[in-house]
Scaffold this active site. Structure first.
Site, PDB file in Angstrom:
ATOM      1  N   CYS A  24       0.847  -1.190   0.000  1.00 52.08           N
ATOM      2  CA  CYS A  24       0.000   0.000   0.000  1.00 52.08           C
ATOM      3  C   CYS A  24       0.886   1.245   0.000  1.00 52.08           C
ATOM      4  CB  CYS A  24      -0.913   0.018   1.219  1.00 52.08           C
ATOM      5  SG  CYS A  24       0.011   0.080   2.782  1.00 52.08           S
ATOM      6  N   CYS A  27       3.305   1.642   2.857  1.00 52.15           N
ATOM      7  CA  CYS A  27       4.618   1.015   2.693  1.00 52.15           C
ATOM      8  C   CYS A  27       5.569   1.968   1.971  1.00 52.15           C
ATOM      9  CB  CYS A  27       4.489  -0.282   1.902  1.00 52.15           C
ATOM     10  SG  CYS A  27       3.362  -1.494   2.639  1.00 52.15           S
ATOM     11  N   CYS A 125      22.022 -41.632 -33.635  1.00 54.30           N
ATOM     12  CA  CYS A 125      21.298 -42.489 -32.687  1.00 54.30           C
ATOM     13  C   CYS A 125      21.551 -42.023 -31.262  1.00 54.30           C
ATOM     14  CB  CYS A 125      21.740 -43.944 -32.843  1.00 54.30           C
ATOM     15  SG  CYS A 125      23.457 -44.236 -32.365  1.00 54.30           S
ATOM     16  N   CYS A 128      25.159 -41.850 -30.159  1.00 60.04           N
ATOM     17  CA  CYS A 128      25.856 -40.644 -30.599  1.00 60.04           C
ATOM     18  C   CYS A 128      25.605 -39.508 -29.606  1.00 60.04           C
ATOM     19  CB  CYS A 128      25.375 -40.211 -31.980  1.00 60.04           C
ATOM     20  SG  CYS A 128      25.580 -41.437 -33.276  1.00 60.04           S
ATOM     21  N   ASP A 539      -2.486 -18.249  -4.338  1.00 65.21           N
ATOM     22  CA  ASP A 539      -2.524 -16.956  -3.668  1.00 65.21           C
ATOM     23  C   ASP A 539      -3.862 -16.317  -4.048  1.00 65.21           C
ATOM     24  OD1 ASP A 539      -1.688 -14.562  -2.416  1.00 65.21           O
ATOM     25  OD2 ASP A 539      -1.091 -13.765  -4.358  1.00 65.21           O
ATOM     26  N   ASP A 737       2.267 -14.497  -7.798  1.00 65.08           N
ATOM     27  CA  ASP A 737       2.623 -13.460  -8.753  1.00 65.08           C
ATOM     28  C   ASP A 737       4.094 -13.515  -9.139  1.00 65.08           C
ATOM     29  OD1 ASP A 737       3.921 -12.502  -6.555  1.00 65.08           O
ATOM     30  OD2 ASP A 737       2.668 -10.735  -6.287  1.00 65.08           O
ATOM     31  N   ASP A 741       5.263 -13.966  -3.535  1.00 68.48           N
ATOM     32  CA  ASP A 741       5.175 -15.342  -3.059  1.00 68.48           C
ATOM     33  C   ASP A 741       6.428 -16.143  -3.372  1.00 68.48           C
ATOM     34  OD1 ASP A 741       2.357 -15.201  -2.160  1.00 68.48           O
ATOM     35  OD2 ASP A 741       1.988 -14.832  -4.276  1.00 68.48           O
TER      36      ASP A 741
END
Length: 861
Positions: A24, A27, A125, A128, A539, A737, A741
């Site tokens: 937010c 923060c 093959c 190889c 989440d 996201d 997380d």
């Protein structure tokens, strides 16, 4: 304790930073306070939902990073869209950006190492592949090496040089060339395979052109033995013609065998050369010296030599034809990139190659043009079709400041934009690189096939020798013919082509198919683990919900005050830092024009309650119910019968009475309910983990059909929940996201990152969803299950073929039935096994994800 302020002697830099943990504007305010303690003049702005922080200051990047960490958030590097306020800061920012690059989450490359991709030629093959891989892996400084037989490439992570790796491959008799341009490499590989396909067809026609008439002659009763001088002359001419065809149509097998022999290796070429060469040499001895052999053993096998070469060439041609279809997903991505662009310099415009574009160039795209590189719109407005990258069918409106992605298509309108990312740095190029690397990787299930193929050819040669010895000691008077037939049959039928193709070709198609549905799989391990999931952990914010709260309804005491309410809320929320500020601002701006702004004289943030402000001489309160109660505002007139009764409520009041209520919700994404229905239909348990409150979590879980949910969790709590599920022997897929997380994503068996495929998201998850749609996860899980099922079918078929084919070729049924497997039939069976594996793998291209009834209903709507 406050830190001393730093002297501002550095140039002013304007930086856009990637910061995780912010939820937010509060923060952002916390980070701003920490930075301004060091530099009071610093300007700090943020968009928490996008995990971006814009800082304008004279502080060093290291100092800003320290402030962010002190505030309790995680610094993830400098965004690519940074510009410097002063050009003299270029050198400094470059150094700091280089340091940041090493801090990417879950980086794929070890320190001081580089990743190279090589085109390998000469492999025929699985043996190889093993030889080349051992040569690369044993080179000095190599961290990892993966060789893909399906598209003849090698992916190597090394601390050494690419030249040393090329020499290591050359030392084993194969050729390697460094892939610098994915598009050019794909074109070259396509042309090379087309040329090889045509050569194989010609060689097959030569071999079968002589082999079929000879075989029909023998089947229809012709004498395939030498009984007279005339027979010797005729068969001598046939033998010489056979030799010429073997040289023309099979020289690559003999060259490969000689290379393998000279480097002390064993491969498919050696088996073919030994088998066909032995048949021809035995037959020529019979023609030249028939008296050396008992009368009943001087049978001729010229038709076997040319038929085997013809059939194997035919099988490889069919295999090439089928194999060219496997990389169509990558081709489609490459085709999205335009070749030309229009550069604007002053008043002039010029057409240039996309490869000549430089960061900072001004480019123009006209109506219908593909956008050549990533950029930012400078002028113009248009709509852009981004469906190939985002999965959204609706065109996206673009105006000055909007971001553009390479490969998307401009609609009606002209755009002038600034190139911000070019070449390998564009989003499309990163997607192409990720798909290409994943297609080259190996799932764990391939380990068994690799171990077997490593010892397969030498083991077959030993079995062939033991077969010959067994017939020599136990056979009857036709011992020499029987020895030859069985030994050649064992050598030919045991060629491990099908074994080498079983895993990589299905992996290539599966990864490509996932990309078509918007899932970028990092490697084969993630592909396999996704097919084994038992629990899907979600989440909430940004995954189930859009992550962008919206005002879904407003209620006004006096509807005539609509404009006043919008003015007051806009003035207050312009200074607010709570998480719902943006939602209220966006809602109120709809009811205002440019001249409706109100003056905010005083502002106070009321922690845990809301805000208070003096707007044009009058006090207003905007906040939660507790704020209204503290201020004595009566709420009895509020409309509690709203259909959005579970929504978050924000109240606006003056000092006397309530004025408005705003109902705010974080909308559930379209398609989420269908995706969860699909998870359940696949037998997966669905768990929702969120940091939101219990009431909101319960409402969201109920709306989308999730029974098991847990709320008010910190990142560490989510991590512990994933660990707890794993301790219960669950295979856990975590969907988040890709940033907030990150701990849980890293702990999960498979991490799915929702979003637009950003650098951080790609680095923090095993599978990235470019469509930003939860249905993509359900689709990718279905595709991974189908791919692993296809791989198992291929491996079972290849193992069963060789396990049954070798004993039959050795003559195990002869004592009971008197029947021996013809070398011609062995050659046809060997080619058919490879074609069968490739054809079965190509069935994946037709795979379509199944839709639940809920999904079908949503798609109709």
């Amino acid at each position: 304790m406050k830190r001393p302020q730093e002297a501002n002697t550095s140039p002013i830099l304007e930086l856009e930073l990637n910061v995780t943990g912010m939820s937010c504007q509060g923060c952002v305010s916390k980070v701003r306070k920490m930075i301004q303690e060091k530099s009071p003049e610093a300007i700090v702005e943020g968009t928490p939902k996008e995990h971006k922080l814009k800082v304008t200051s004279g502080l060093s990047l290291a100092s800003i990073e320290a402030s962010i960490q002190d505030a309790g958030y995680q610094f993830l590097g400098v965004s690519d869209s940074n510009e410097l306020a002063h050009s003299e800061g270029d050198e400094k920012l470059k150094v700091d950006s280089d340091n940041v690059e090493a801090k990417k989450v879950k980086s794929e490359l070890p320190e001081n190492s580089s990743s190279y991709q090589f085109s390998i030629s000469g492999m025929t093959c699985a043996s190889c592949v093993n030889t080349v891989q051992m040569a690369l892996a044993s080179s000095e400084g190599v961290v990892s090496a993966d060789v893909n037989f399906a598209n003849h490439t090698a992916q190597v992570v090394t601390k050494g040089s690419s030249e040393a790796l090329i020499k290591a491959v050359a030392g084993t008799g194969y050729q390697a060339s460094l892939i610098l341009d994915a598009e050019k490499s794909e074109e070259e590989r396509g042309q090379r395979e087309l040329t090889e396909y045509r050569d194989k067809c010609k060689a097959s026609a030569l071999g079968l052109g002589l082999g079929i008439p000879l075989m029909l002659y023998g089947v229809m009763g012709g004498n395939m033995m030498v009984s007279s001088l005339t027979d010797r002359v005729v068969w001598l001419l046939v033998g010489l013609l056979t030799l010429w065809i073997m040289i023309q149509a099979g020289k690559h097998y003999f060259r490969g065998a000689w290379k393998a022999f000279s480097t002390h290796q064993a491969n498919m070429d050696m088996l073919i050369a030994l088998g066909t060469g032995s048949a021809w040499f035995y037959s020529m001895l019979v023609v030249l010296m028939p008296n050396w052999f008992p009368q009943n053993t001087n049978h001729l096998y010229f038709e076997a030599s040319v038929m085997i070469i013809g059939l194997i060439n035919l099988g490889q041609a069919l295999e090439l034809r089928a194999r060219r279809k496997t990389s169509k997903a990558l081709h489609r991505l490459l085709d999205l990139r335009p070749k030309m662009a229009t550069r604007v310099e002053g008043e002039s415009e010029s057409r240039i190659n996309v490869s000549d574009i430089k960061v900072g160039d001004t480019l123009r795209v006209r109506s219908g043009d593909k956008i050549p590189v990533d950029g930012e719109v400078l002028e113009g407005s248009s709509t852009v079709n981004e469906s190939m990258l985002t999965g959204e069918a609706a065109p996206i409106e673009k105006t000055p400041g909007s971001l553009l992605s390479a490969g998307t298509v401009n609609g009606q309108g002209s755009l002038l934009f600034n190139a911000t990312r070019i070449g390998a740095d564009t989003l499309l190029a990163q997607i192409i690189t990720m798909v290409g690397k994943a297609q080259n990787s190996k799932p764990p299930i391939s380990v068994l096939a690799d171990k077997v193929s490593a010892i397969f050819v030498p083991s077959v040669m030993i079995i062939a020798i033991l077969t010959a010895l067994a017939w020599f000691n136990l056979g009857n008077e036709s011992v020499f013919s029987y020895m030859l037939v069985t030994t050649i049959s064992v050598l030919i039928i045991a060629c491990p082509c099908a074994l080498g193709l079983a895993t990589p070709i299905s992996t290539m198609i599966g990864v490509g198919k996932a990309a078509e549905y918007g899932g970028l799989i990092r490697n084969g391990d993630a592909l396999q683990r996704a097919s084994e999931l038992t629990v899907v952990v979600l989440d909430k914010t940004g995954t189930i919900t859009e992550g962008k709260p919206k005002v879904v309804e407003q209620w006004l005491v006096d509807p005539s005050q609509q404009t006043l309410v919008a003015q007051v809320v806009s003035a207050l929320e312009a200074r607010a830092n709570h998480p719902l500020a943006d939602a209220l601002l966006q809602h109120c701006q709809k009811h205002l024009d440019g001249n409706d702004k109100a003056t905010l004289d005083e502002f106070e943030s009321l922690v845990g309650l809301g805000v208070k402000g003096n707007v044009q001489g009058k006090i207003f309160y905007l906040g939660n119910e507790r704020l209204m109660q503290e201020k004595g505002i009566h709420l009895g007139v509020a409309n509690d019968e709203s259909q959005y009764s579970d929504a978050t409520r924000v109240y606006l009041a003056d000092e006397a009475s309530l004025m408005a209520i705003f109902y705010i919700e974080d909308p559930i994404k379209k398609g989420v309910k269908a995706a969860i229905s699909s998870f359940k239909a696949q037998g997966l348990k669905v768990v929702m983990l969120t940091g939101d409150n219990l009431e909101t979590a319960e409402a969201v879980a109920k709306a989308v059909g999730i029974e098991d949910f847990h709320a008010q969790l910190m990142p560490d709590d989510k991590l512990n929940w994933v660990k707890r599920l794993q301790e219960e022997n669950e295979v856990v897929g975590m969907i988040g996201d890709g940033i907030n997380d990150a701990p849980a994503l890293a702990q999960a068996d498979v991490g799915f990152a929702m979003g637009a495929g950003t650098d951080v998201a790609m680095e923090s998850a095993d599978i990235t969803l470019i469509h930003n749609d939860l249905k993509g996860v359900a689709d990718v899980i279905q595709i991974s299950k189908a791919t692993l099922r296809n791989i198992k079918q291929n491996l079972w078929g290849a193992f069963a073929y060789n396990s049954l084919g070798i004993p039959i070729a050795a003559g195990i049924f002869f004592p009971f039935t008197g029947w021996l497997l013809s070398p011609v039939i062995a050659g046809a069976a060997m080619s058919l096994s490879s074609v069968t594996v490739v054809t079965n793998a190509n069935r994946l291209r037709l795979f379509r994800v199944s839709r639940s009834d809920v999904q079908k209903t949503e798609e109709v709507e």
